[in-house]
Design an enzyme around this catalytic site. Sequence first.
Site, PDB file in Angstrom:
ATOM      1  N   SER A  62      25.178  76.709  68.496  1.00  0.00           N
ATOM      2  CA  SER A  62      24.591  78.039  68.322  1.00  0.00           C
ATOM      3  C   SER A  62      24.455  78.416  66.854  1.00  0.00           C
ATOM      4  O   SER A  62      25.204  77.953  65.998  1.00  0.00           O
ATOM      5  CB  SER A  62      25.443  79.097  69.025  1.00  0.00           C
ATOM      6  OG  SER A  62      25.540  78.832  70.399  1.00  0.00           O
TER       7      SER A  62
HETATM    8  N1  SAH Z   1      29.926  76.064  72.151  1.00  0.00           N
HETATM    9  C1  SAH Z   1      29.056  74.971  71.808  1.00  0.00           C
HETATM   10  C2  SAH Z   1      27.653  75.216  72.293  1.00  0.00           C
HETATM   11  C3  SAH Z   1      27.150  74.040  73.056  1.00  0.00           C
HETATM   12  S1  SAH Z   1      25.679  74.259  73.999  1.00  0.00           S
HETATM   13  C4  SAH Z   1      29.122  74.664  70.317  1.00  0.00           C
HETATM   14  O1  SAH Z   1      29.805  75.392  69.561  1.00  0.00           O
HETATM   15  O2  SAH Z   1      28.514  73.693  69.877  1.00  0.00           O
HETATM   16  C5  SAH Z   1      26.332  74.524  75.621  1.00  0.00           C
HETATM   17  C6  SAH Z   1      27.140  73.412  76.213  1.00  0.00           C
HETATM   18  O3  SAH Z   1      27.489  73.805  77.538  1.00  0.00           O
HETATM   19  C7  SAH Z   1      26.433  72.073  76.345  1.00  0.00           C
HETATM   20  O4  SAH Z   1      27.162  71.099  75.677  1.00  0.00           O
HETATM   21  C8  SAH Z   1      26.415  71.814  77.850  1.00  0.00           C
HETATM   22  O5  SAH Z   1      26.570  70.461  78.202  1.00  0.00           O
HETATM   23  C9  SAH Z   1      27.589  72.630  78.317  1.00  0.00           C
HETATM   24  N2  SAH Z   1      27.612  73.001  79.734  1.00  0.00           N
HETATM   25  C10 SAH Z   1      26.589  73.413  80.519  1.00  0.00           C
HETATM   26  N3  SAH Z   1      27.019  73.670  81.770  1.00  0.00           N
HETATM   27  C11 SAH Z   1      28.356  73.420  81.776  1.00  0.00           C
HETATM   28  C12 SAH Z   1      29.390  73.502  82.774  1.00  0.00           C
HETATM   29  N4  SAH Z   1      29.143  73.901  84.024  1.00  0.00           N
HETATM   30  N5  SAH Z   1      30.643  73.163  82.423  1.00  0.00           N
HETATM   31  C13 SAH Z   1      30.936  72.771  81.153  1.00  0.00           C
HETATM   32  N6  SAH Z   1      30.009  72.671  80.177  1.00  0.00           N
HETATM   33  C14 SAH Z   1      28.742  72.993  80.479  1.00  0.00           C
END
Ligand code: SAH
Length: 214
Positions: A62
């Site tokens: 993000s």
């Molecule tokens: N907080 C992260 C943002 C990553 S983007 C950072 O600081 O980089 C969102 C992430 O959520 C992705 O990696 C995706 O694979 C994950 N995601 C999506 N659905 C999910 C679920 N049900 N359980 C765990 N992770 C999930």
Amino acid sequence: MEQFATSRTKMVQEQLLARGIVDRNTIEAMLTVPRHLFVDDAMQGRAYGDHPLPIGAGQTISQPYIVAMMTQALELGADDKVLEIGTGSGYQAAVLSRICSQVYTVERINSLLARARKIFDKLRYYNIRAKLDDGTMGWPENGPYDAIIVTAGGPEIPQPLIDQLNEGGRLIIPVGDQNVQELQLVRKNEGQVEIVSLASVRFVDLVGEHGWNK
Ligand code: SAH
């Protein structure tokens, strides 16, 4: 490295302080965590820019301001236990770990989880525990949590996450369709939930039992 420390200070001044981020814990943590280590080497020069960046597997880290806004909204204290859904690069978990005593984070894509774990070890952020799972089910064994942050957008607030929230706990999650979501802040008081919308945002899909289908 000096060059990155300068970029980081500039990021905090121009993107966070200038836009009204006031929470000391959030500001200190984002001045500390080396964001450039959470992106690919080829993108390190853009790590402190005012935008999200790709992290592989179709996912993104993000924008710094969004990380700050969400962290600030959780009103975190040093003794809080926090759960993050969507580890991704690991950056948001790292920021949380500089504020709170215990951070739990769940990711559904193994390659991202493995990479994030390596960085946590390298930085000696030993108060983060991460696992591979569907985070829409929460992480019941370690709950309840003082705060829960979901960093992917879903169609609704997963009930298991509300259930795993402490009395007085805060939960932040983007809720909407797959193009645009409302960032919702949920507060649990005497078993009742109160929801406020903070902003319009665009996140990658929350995929799982209480998210979008696979
Ligand atoms: N907080 C992260 C943002 C990553 S983007 C950072 O600081 O980089 C969102 C992430 O959520 C992705 O990696 C995706 O694979 C994950 N995601 C999506 N659905 C999910 C679920 N049900 N359980 C765990 N992770 C999930």
